[in-house]
Design a protein around this motif. Structure first.
Motif, PDB file in Angstrom:
ATOM      1  N   THR A  38      -0.364  26.318  24.607  1.00 49.47           N
ATOM      2  CA  THR A  38       0.261  27.631  24.436  1.00 49.47           C
ATOM      3  C   THR A  38       1.717  27.591  24.875  1.00 49.47           C
ATOM      4  O   THR A  38       2.589  28.163  24.225  1.00 49.47           O
ATOM      5  CB  THR A  38      -0.515  28.704  25.222  1.00 49.47           C
ATOM      6  OG1 THR A  38      -1.841  28.791  24.700  1.00 49.47           O
ATOM      7  CG2 THR A  38       0.155  30.072  25.127  1.00 49.47           C
ATOM      8  N   VAL A  39       1.986  26.888  25.956  1.00 47.75           N
ATOM      9  CA  VAL A  39       3.364  26.742  26.447  1.00 47.75           C
ATOM     10  C   VAL A  39       4.216  26.065  25.378  1.00 47.75           C
ATOM     11  O   VAL A  39       5.338  26.504  25.088  1.00 47.75           O
ATOM     12  CB  VAL A  39       3.409  25.951  27.771  1.00 47.75           C
ATOM     13  CG1 VAL A  39       4.839  25.709  28.225  1.00 47.75           C
ATOM     14  CG2 VAL A  39       2.608  26.671  28.856  1.00 47.75           C
ATOM     15  N   GLN A  41       3.586  26.037  22.144  1.00 41.84           N
ATOM     16  CA  GLN A  41       3.723  26.970  21.022  1.00 41.84           C
ATOM     17  C   GLN A  41       4.800  28.006  21.309  1.00 41.84           C
ATOM     18  O   GLN A  41       5.585  28.347  20.419  1.00 41.84           O
ATOM     19  CB  GLN A  41       2.394  27.663  20.738  1.00 41.84           C
ATOM     20  CG  GLN A  41       1.370  26.768  20.098  1.00 41.84           C
ATOM     21  CD  GLN A  41       0.035  27.476  19.923  1.00 41.84           C
ATOM     22  OE1 GLN A  41      -0.074  28.687  20.055  1.00 41.84           O
ATOM     23  NE2 GLN A  41      -0.996  26.690  19.628  1.00 41.84           N
ATOM     24  N   TRP A  42       4.842  28.521  22.536  1.00 38.85           N
ATOM     25  CA  TRP A  42       5.898  29.465  22.920  1.00 38.85           C
ATOM     26  C   TRP A  42       7.267  28.848  22.685  1.00 38.85           C
ATOM     27  O   TRP A  42       8.171  29.490  22.195  1.00 38.85           O
ATOM     28  CB  TRP A  42       5.775  29.854  24.384  1.00 38.85           C
ATOM     29  CG  TRP A  42       4.639  30.761  24.732  1.00 38.85           C
ATOM     30  CD1 TRP A  42       3.871  31.505  23.884  1.00 38.85           C
ATOM     31  CD2 TRP A  42       4.161  31.029  26.045  1.00 38.85           C
ATOM     32  NE1 TRP A  42       2.944  32.210  24.600  1.00 38.85           N
ATOM     33  CE2 TRP A  42       3.092  31.941  25.930  1.00 38.85           C
ATOM     34  CE3 TRP A  42       4.516  30.573  27.306  1.00 38.85           C
ATOM     35  CZ2 TRP A  42       2.397  32.417  27.036  1.00 38.85           C
ATOM     36  CZ3 TRP A  42       3.822  31.052  28.406  1.00 38.85           C
ATOM     37  CH2 TRP A  42       2.773  31.961  28.260  1.00 38.85           C
ATOM     38  N   ARG A  43       7.392  27.578  23.073  1.00 40.66           N
ATOM     39  CA  ARG A  43       8.690  26.906  22.916  1.00 40.66           C
ATOM     40  C   ARG A  43       9.065  26.779  21.437  1.00 40.66           C
ATOM     41  O   ARG A  43      10.198  27.064  21.056  1.00 40.66           O
ATOM     42  CB  ARG A  43       8.654  25.540  23.593  1.00 40.66           C
ATOM     43  CG  ARG A  43       9.959  24.795  23.466  1.00 40.66           C
ATOM     44  CD  ARG A  43      10.033  23.646  24.434  1.00 40.66           C
ATOM     45  NE  ARG A  43      11.114  22.751  24.099  1.00 40.66           N
ATOM     46  CZ  ARG A  43      12.396  22.986  24.337  1.00 40.66           C
ATOM     47  NH1 ARG A  43      12.758  24.090  24.936  1.00 40.66           N
ATOM     48  NH2 ARG A  43      13.314  22.103  23.993  1.00 40.66           N
ATOM     49  N   LYS A  45       8.079  28.639  18.983  1.00 45.12           N
ATOM     50  CA  LYS A  45       8.336  29.975  18.428  1.00 45.12           C
ATOM     51  C   LYS A  45       9.479  30.687  19.154  1.00 45.12           C
ATOM     52  O   LYS A  45       9.854  31.792  18.744  1.00 45.12           O
ATOM     53  CB  LYS A  45       7.070  30.823  18.536  1.00 45.12           C
ATOM     54  CG  LYS A  45       5.935  30.312  17.681  1.00 45.12           C
ATOM     55  CD  LYS A  45       4.688  31.145  17.900  1.00 45.12           C
ATOM     56  CE  LYS A  45       3.529  30.617  17.084  1.00 45.12           C
ATOM     57  NZ  LYS A  45       2.298  31.385  17.335  1.00 45.12           N
ATOM     58  N   ARG A  46       9.983  30.090  20.216  1.00 46.17           N
ATOM     59  CA  ARG A  46      11.060  30.676  21.035  1.00 46.17           C
ATOM     60  C   ARG A  46      10.692  32.051  21.587  1.00 46.17           C
ATOM     61  O   ARG A  46      11.483  32.984  21.556  1.00 46.17           O
ATOM     62  CB  ARG A  46      12.358  30.739  20.245  1.00 46.17           C
ATOM     63  CG  ARG A  46      12.856  29.381  19.810  1.00 46.17           C
ATOM     64  CD  ARG A  46      14.142  29.486  19.023  1.00 46.17           C
ATOM     65  NE  ARG A  46      14.510  28.209  18.462  1.00 46.17           N
ATOM     66  CZ  ARG A  46      15.292  27.307  19.066  1.00 46.17           C
ATOM     67  NH1 ARG A  46      15.774  27.565  20.253  1.00 46.17           N
ATOM     68  NH2 ARG A  46      15.588  26.174  18.475  1.00 46.17           N
ATOM     69  N   VAL A  47       9.460  32.160  22.112  1.00 45.84           N
ATOM     70  CA  VAL A  47       9.013  33.428  22.685  1.00 45.84           C
ATOM     71  C   VAL A  47       8.704  33.334  24.173  1.00 45.84           C
ATOM     72  O   VAL A  47       8.534  34.358  24.816  1.00 45.84           O
ATOM     73  CB  VAL A  47       7.776  33.984  21.935  1.00 45.84           C
ATOM     74  CG1 VAL A  47       8.114  34.304  20.502  1.00 45.84           C
ATOM     75  CG2 VAL A  47       6.598  33.033  22.026  1.00 45.84           C
ATOM     76  N   GLY A  48       8.635  32.149  24.714  1.00 45.80           N
ATOM     77  CA  GLY A  48       8.321  31.977  26.130  1.00 45.80           C
ATOM     78  C   GLY A  48       9.567  31.745  26.950  1.00 45.80           C
ATOM     79  O   GLY A  48      10.692  31.917  26.465  1.00 45.80           O
ATOM     80  N   HIS A  68      12.838  35.564  32.565  1.00 45.94           N
ATOM     81  CA  HIS A  68      11.990  35.817  31.397  1.00 45.94           C
ATOM     82  C   HIS A  68      10.880  36.806  31.754  1.00 45.94           C
ATOM     83  O   HIS A  68      10.603  37.738  30.993  1.00 45.94           O
ATOM     84  CB  HIS A  68      11.388  34.503  30.886  1.00 45.94           C
ATOM     85  CG  HIS A  68      10.424  34.692  29.771  1.00 45.94           C
ATOM     86  ND1 HIS A  68      10.813  35.002  28.492  1.00 45.94           N
ATOM     87  CD2 HIS A  68       9.070  34.661  29.748  1.00 45.94           C
ATOM     88  CE1 HIS A  68       9.737  35.130  27.724  1.00 45.94           C
ATOM     89  NE2 HIS A  68       8.676  34.937  28.468  1.00 45.94           N
ATOM     90  N   ARG A  72      10.332  40.489  30.123  1.00 43.65           N
ATOM     91  CA  ARG A  72       9.062  40.870  29.480  1.00 43.65           C
ATOM     92  C   ARG A  72       8.510  42.136  30.115  1.00 43.65           C
ATOM     93  O   ARG A  72       8.017  43.029  29.422  1.00 43.65           O
ATOM     94  CB  ARG A  72       8.024  39.742  29.594  1.00 43.65           C
ATOM     95  CG  ARG A  72       8.380  38.470  28.843  1.00 43.65           C
ATOM     96  CD  ARG A  72       8.516  38.638  27.357  1.00 43.65           C
ATOM     97  NE  ARG A  72       7.382  39.348  26.808  1.00 43.65           N
ATOM     98  CZ  ARG A  72       7.442  40.145  25.738  1.00 43.65           C
ATOM     99  NH1 ARG A  72       8.557  40.330  25.098  1.00 43.65           N
ATOM    100  NH2 ARG A  72       6.371  40.756  25.306  1.00 43.65           N
TER     101      ARG A  72
END
Length: 80
Positions: A38-39, A41-43, A45-48, A68, A72
Motif C-alpha cells: 500500500t505504501v 501504491q501511495w507513492r 499514485k502520489r497520494v501518500g 502529510h 490529511r
C-alpha cells in the motif's frame, strides 16, 4: 532475552518527536498500519507521504510524514 538491539516502535517515535533518521517503507507501513505494498501504491499514485530515492531505496523524511498527516487531517475536517 535477545542480544540484538531492538528497534523502537516508529509510531511511538513519531508521537514523542521526530526520529533522527529517515524512515523506510516498512516504517511507514507500521506507522499507518497498512501493508507495505500500500505504501508503494501511495507513492506511485502520489497520494501518500512524499518519499525520495537514495539509490534503489525509498526514504521518508519524518517532518514530511508529519506534514502529510496534518494536511490529511485538515482536509478531512474541512470535508466533514
Amino acid at each position: 532475552m535477545s542480544t540484538a538491539r531492538e528497534q523502537p516502535d516508529p509510531r511511538a517515535t513519531l508521537r514523542g518527536g521526530l526520529p533522527d533518521r529517515y524512515l523506510t517503507a516498512d516504517d511507514i507501513a507500521v506507522i499507518f498500519e497498512v501493508p507495505k505494498e500500500t505504501v508503494y501504491q501511495w507513492r506511485r499514485k502520489r497520494v501518500g507521504p512524499p518519499g525520495f530515492r537514495i539509490g534503489k531505496y525509498i526514504r521518508y523524511d519524518p517532518a514530511d510524514v508529519l506534514a502529510h498527516v496534518a494536511e490529511r487531517k485538515s482536509t478531512d475536517q474541512n470535508a466533514a
